[in-house]
Scaffold this motif. Structure first.
Motif, PDB file in Angstrom:
ATOM      1  N   PHE A 215     -82.468 -30.658  72.278  1.00  0.00           N
ATOM      2  CA  PHE A 215     -81.913 -30.006  73.461  1.00  0.00           C
ATOM      3  C   PHE A 215     -80.410 -30.251  73.630  1.00  0.00           C
ATOM      4  O   PHE A 215     -79.696 -29.397  74.161  1.00  0.00           O
ATOM      5  N   ASP A 216     -79.931 -31.418  73.242  1.00  0.00           N
ATOM      6  CA  ASP A 216     -78.576 -31.815  73.606  1.00  0.00           C
ATOM      7  C   ASP A 216     -77.530 -31.578  72.527  1.00  0.00           C
ATOM      8  O   ASP A 216     -76.339 -31.470  72.844  1.00  0.00           O
ATOM      9  N   VAL A 217     -77.928 -31.539  71.266  1.00  0.00           N
ATOM     10  CA  VAL A 217     -76.969 -31.382  70.174  1.00  0.00           C
ATOM     11  C   VAL A 217     -77.428 -30.238  69.285  1.00  0.00           C
ATOM     12  O   VAL A 217     -78.597 -30.167  68.900  1.00  0.00           O
ATOM     13  N   GLN A 218     -76.503 -29.349  68.968  1.00  0.00           N
ATOM     14  CA  GLN A 218     -76.807 -28.229  68.089  1.00  0.00           C
ATOM     15  C   GLN A 218     -75.742 -28.137  66.997  1.00  0.00           C
ATOM     16  O   GLN A 218     -74.600 -28.591  67.169  1.00  0.00           O
ATOM     17  N   VAL A 219     -76.134 -27.528  65.867  1.00  0.00           N
ATOM     18  CA  VAL A 219     -75.224 -27.386  64.726  1.00  0.00           C
ATOM     19  C   VAL A 219     -75.043 -25.896  64.450  1.00  0.00           C
ATOM     20  O   VAL A 219     -76.031 -25.154  64.330  1.00  0.00           O
ATOM     21  N   LEU A 220     -73.799 -25.470  64.361  1.00  0.00           N
ATOM     22  CA  LEU A 220     -73.481 -24.066  64.100  1.00  0.00           C
ATOM     23  C   LEU A 220     -72.806 -23.942  62.735  1.00  0.00           C
ATOM     24  O   LEU A 220     -71.828 -24.648  62.450  1.00  0.00           O
ATOM     25  N   PHE A 221     -73.343 -23.057  61.896  1.00  0.00           N
ATOM     26  CA  PHE A 221     -72.741 -22.734  60.599  1.00  0.00           C
ATOM     27  C   PHE A 221     -71.870 -21.491  60.756  1.00  0.00           C
ATOM     28  O   PHE A 221     -72.280 -20.512  61.381  1.00  0.00           O
ATOM     29  N   ARG A 222     -70.683 -21.520  60.139  1.00  0.00           N
ATOM     30  CA  ARG A 222     -69.833 -20.340  60.163  1.00  0.00           C
ATOM     31  C   ARG A 222     -69.039 -20.259  58.863  1.00  0.00           C
ATOM     32  O   ARG A 222     -68.392 -21.236  58.472  1.00  0.00           O
ATOM     33  N   LYS A 223     -69.104 -19.096  58.213  1.00  0.00           N
ATOM     34  CA  LYS A 223     -68.326 -18.864  57.001  1.00  0.00           C
ATOM     35  C   LYS A 223     -67.044 -18.145  57.385  1.00  0.00           C
ATOM     36  O   LYS A 223     -67.072 -17.070  57.998  1.00  0.00           O
ATOM     37  N   THR A 224     -65.901 -18.724  56.988  1.00  0.00           N
ATOM     38  CA  THR A 224     -64.605 -18.167  57.386  1.00  0.00           C
ATOM     39  C   THR A 224     -63.822 -17.562  56.229  1.00  0.00           C
ATOM     40  O   THR A 224     -62.797 -16.925  56.454  1.00  0.00           O
ATOM     41  N   GLY A 225     -64.279 -17.748  54.998  1.00  0.00           N
ATOM     42  CA  GLY A 225     -63.557 -17.220  53.843  1.00  0.00           C
ATOM     43  C   GLY A 225     -64.368 -17.397  52.581  1.00  0.00           C
ATOM     44  O   GLY A 225     -65.530 -17.840  52.608  1.00  0.00           O
ATOM     45  N   ASN A 226     -63.768 -17.060  51.448  1.00  0.00           N
ATOM     46  CA  ASN A 226     -64.476 -17.089  50.169  1.00  0.00           C
ATOM     47  C   ASN A 226     -63.993 -18.205  49.249  1.00  0.00           C
ATOM     48  O   ASN A 226     -64.148 -18.127  48.031  1.00  0.00           O
ATOM     49  N   GLY A 227     -63.401 -19.236  49.832  1.00  0.00           N
ATOM     50  CA  GLY A 227     -62.878 -20.331  49.027  1.00  0.00           C
ATOM     51  C   GLY A 227     -63.908 -21.381  48.693  1.00  0.00           C
ATOM     52  O   GLY A 227     -65.104 -21.093  48.539  1.00  0.00           O
ATOM     53  N   ASN A 228     -63.444 -22.624  48.591  1.00  0.00           N
ATOM     54  CA  ASN A 228     -64.318 -23.753  48.251  1.00  0.00           C
ATOM     55  C   ASN A 228     -64.015 -24.922  49.184  1.00  0.00           C
ATOM     56  O   ASN A 228     -63.462 -25.937  48.769  1.00  0.00           O
ATOM     57  N   SER A 229     -64.374 -24.757  50.453  1.00  0.00           N
ATOM     58  CA  SER A 229     -64.094 -25.831  51.403  1.00  0.00           C
ATOM     59  C   SER A 229     -65.259 -26.026  52.362  1.00  0.00           C
ATOM     60  O   SER A 229     -66.086 -25.131  52.553  1.00  0.00           O
ATOM     61  N   LEU A 230     -65.283 -27.223  52.946  1.00  0.00           N
ATOM     62  CA  LEU A 230     -66.285 -27.560  53.957  1.00  0.00           C
ATOM     63  C   LEU A 230     -65.571 -28.320  55.068  1.00  0.00           C
ATOM     64  O   LEU A 230     -64.889 -29.313  54.815  1.00  0.00           O
ATOM     65  N   THR A 231     -65.739 -27.837  56.313  1.00  0.00           N
ATOM     66  CA  THR A 231     -65.048 -28.411  57.471  1.00  0.00           C
ATOM     67  C   THR A 231     -66.066 -28.827  58.516  1.00  0.00           C
ATOM     68  O   THR A 231     -67.021 -28.094  58.799  1.00  0.00           O
ATOM     69  N   PHE A 232     -65.854 -30.006  59.094  1.00  0.00           N
ATOM     70  CA  PHE A 232     -66.697 -30.501  60.179  1.00  0.00           C
ATOM     71  C   PHE A 232     -65.884 -30.517  61.474  1.00  0.00           C
ATOM     72  O   PHE A 232     -64.743 -30.982  61.495  1.00  0.00           O
ATOM     73  N   LYS A 233     -66.513 -29.999  62.547  1.00  0.00           N
ATOM     74  CA  LYS A 233     -65.902 -30.009  63.870  1.00  0.00           C
ATOM     75  C   LYS A 233     -66.918 -30.523  64.883  1.00  0.00           C
ATOM     76  O   LYS A 233     -68.133 -30.463  64.662  1.00  0.00           O
ATOM     77  N   PHE A 234     -66.390 -30.985  66.029  1.00  0.00           N
ATOM     78  CA  PHE A 234     -67.226 -31.461  67.123  1.00  0.00           C
ATOM     79  C   PHE A 234     -66.723 -30.830  68.410  1.00  0.00           C
ATOM     80  O   PHE A 234     -65.510 -30.697  68.612  1.00  0.00           O
ATOM     81  N   ALA A 235     -67.650 -30.417  69.273  1.00  0.00           N
ATOM     82  CA  ALA A 235     -67.262 -29.739  70.511  1.00  0.00           C
ATOM     83  C   ALA A 235     -68.136 -30.215  71.662  1.00  0.00           C
ATOM     84  O   ALA A 235     -69.325 -30.514  71.481  1.00  0.00           O
ATOM     85  N   ASP A 236     -67.532 -30.280  72.873  1.00  0.00           N
ATOM     86  CA  ASP A 236     -68.304 -30.677  74.045  1.00  0.00           C
ATOM     87  C   ASP A 236     -68.987 -29.460  74.667  1.00  0.00           C
ATOM     88  O   ASP A 236     -68.950 -28.350  74.116  1.00  0.00           O
ATOM     89  N   SER A 237     -69.579 -29.648  75.826  1.00  0.00           N
ATOM     90  CA  SER A 237     -70.371 -28.587  76.453  1.00  0.00           C
ATOM     91  C   SER A 237     -69.531 -27.385  76.852  1.00  0.00           C
ATOM     92  O   SER A 237     -70.058 -26.283  77.020  1.00  0.00           O
ATOM     93  N   LEU A 238     -68.225 -27.593  77.015  1.00  0.00           N
ATOM     94  CA  LEU A 238     -67.317 -26.490  77.355  1.00  0.00           C
ATOM     95  C   LEU A 238     -66.631 -25.929  76.115  1.00  0.00           C
ATOM     96  O   LEU A 238     -65.681 -25.157  76.232  1.00  0.00           O
ATOM     97  N   SER A 239     -67.102 -26.337  74.943  1.00  0.00           N
ATOM     98  CA  SER A 239     -66.550 -25.904  73.650  1.00  0.00           C
ATOM     99  C   SER A 239     -65.151 -26.441  73.395  1.00  0.00           C
ATOM    100  O   SER A 239     -64.442 -25.927  72.531  1.00  0.00           O
ATOM    101  N   ASN A 240     -64.756 -27.472  74.118  1.00  0.00           N
ATOM    102  CA  ASN A 240     -63.498 -28.145  73.823  1.00  0.00           C
ATOM    103  C   ASN A 240     -63.684 -29.062  72.621  1.00  0.00           C
ATOM    104  O   ASN A 240     -64.730 -29.707  72.482  1.00  0.00           O
ATOM    105  N   PRO A 241     -62.670 -29.167  71.755  1.00  0.00           N
ATOM    106  CA  PRO A 241     -62.828 -30.015  70.571  1.00  0.00           C
ATOM    107  C   PRO A 241     -62.916 -31.498  70.930  1.00  0.00           C
ATOM    108  O   PRO A 241     -62.261 -31.964  71.863  1.00  0.00           O
ATOM    109  N   ILE A 242     -63.749 -32.211  70.184  1.00  0.00           N
ATOM    110  CA  ILE A 242     -63.842 -33.671  70.270  1.00  0.00           C
ATOM    111  C   ILE A 242     -63.166 -34.235  69.025  1.00  0.00           C
ATOM    112  O   ILE A 242     -63.438 -33.791  67.905  1.00  0.00           O
ATOM    113  N   ASP A 243     -62.311 -35.201  69.197  1.00  0.00           N
ATOM    114  CA  ASP A 243     -61.561 -35.793  68.091  1.00  0.00           C
ATOM    115  C   ASP A 243     -62.522 -36.494  67.123  1.00  0.00           C
ATOM    116  O   ASP A 243     -63.255 -37.407  67.536  1.00  0.00           O
TER     117      ASP A 243
END
Length: 341
Positions: A215-243
């Protein structure tokens, strides 16, 4: 004396001739023929691979009393309505390993040097084992996927003792699901939700409740290009980034088998090779089975009662499709509590 020798020669000659005759016959006898047994069979006759990923169907054939070695080949591959299916018989370039991948490679170039391109049918049989392989080059633009009725094919098994046919076997692929766990319907390919759940979480929220992984934590996958990279992000309930630096006990250098890591206040990025994981071989970056990549984000805090809490967010996953992928961990109902009580 000479007469005696001649008599012995006359007696011995037939023996020699008979011996030579049987010796010649023995040389001309055919080799022992191998057998094809009626109890040889496939225990599975319906194959439903997911397109876009390499799938091996193994341990599906029972040899019974048939003599080995055996030869296998697919014959009469056709669509369910009987039409030819050239998309499954012609050759396509596919990526195969020519050296063993073990997770110790130090660069993308070192990984790629262990792979090469070969031409294979998209769906093929291992010629001496009877196993089947669906190659990741197959996609739903090339191959009919469910809800289509798919394909029908026969298998010929043979050795020097004869041959046997296994008829009307079925191939009914599912549509691509580029990542697992997946929020995509296997038949329609449409998303059934916006996200998936992490594998495990132990984190106190700022509201004083421990977070629930569903209920409290969800993971979203998003493809942004055709390269070779993997990025991790964290966001709060208002979609603000968490460091990401708040997860200060994370082994960032050993989180994934990636290179050239960059980390700032909003994200952590790696250069990676695809798929993830590269093979079902256990490495420090995978689950114990090697079938999925495993990441763990960690931090500690002093909780109520001066108790040290080891907080973590774990996620086991696969990404089968090459690209620039972002994984965002969304704390949708509460923020993690990083400060001490």
């Amino acid at each position: 004396m000479m007469k005696k020798i001649l008599n012995i020669f006359k007696i011995g000659l037939p023996v020699v001739v008979v011996g030579l005759f049987f010796s010649a016959c023995k040389k001309n006898l055919p080799d022992e023929r191998l057998s094809i047994a009626n109890d040889s069979k496939y225990v599975t006759t319906l194959f439903q691979p997911v397109l876009g990923r390499n799938t091996l169907f193994t341990n599906i054939f029972q040899y019974g009393n048939s003599s080995r070695p055996l030869d296998f080949k697919i014959v009469n591959m056709r669509k369910f309505n009987g039409d030819p299916a050239p998309e499954l018989t012609q050759l396509y370039p596919v990526t195969v390993w020519k050296q063993i991948y073990d997770g110790t490679e130090k660069s993308l170039a070192e990984i790629e040097a262990k792979r090469t391109i070969e031409n294979h049918p998209l769906f093929e049989i291992r010629p001496h084992a009877g196993d089947f392989v669906m190659w990741s080059a197959a996609n739903s633009n090339m191959v009919s996927a469910q809800p289509d009725s798919g394909y029908v094919f026969d298998v010929e098994m043979s050795n020097s003792g004869g041959r046997k046919y296994f008829q009307n076997m079925r191939l009914m692929p599912f549509r691509e699901r580029p990542y697992e766990p997946s929020n995509l319907d296997p038949i329609t390919g449409q998303a059934t939700s916006v996200s998936v759940s992490p594998s495990g979480v132990f984190i106190m929220g700022e509201r004083g409740q421990y977070m629930n992984s569903f209920f409290d934590v969800q993971v979203l996958f998003r493809k942004t290009g055709n390269g070779n990279s993997l990025t991790f992000k964290f966001a709060d309930s208002l979609s603000n980034p968490i460091d990401p630096n708040k997860f200060d006990e994370t082994n960032w250098a050993g989180l994934v088998h990636g290179f050239n890591m960059t980390k700032d206040a909003t994200k952590v990025r790696y250069d990676v090779a695809y798929p993830i994981p590269l093979s079902a071989y256990p490495t420090p970056y995978t689950t114990l089975s090697g079938e999925q990549a495993r990441v763990s984000f960690k931090f500690s805090r002093i909780g109520f009662g001066n108790i040290l809490e080891k907080n973590y967010l774990n996620f086991n996953f696969n990404i089968f499709e090459k690209g620039d992928w972002e994984l965002t961990f969304w704390f949708r109902r509460d923020k993690p509590k990083f400060d001490n009580d």
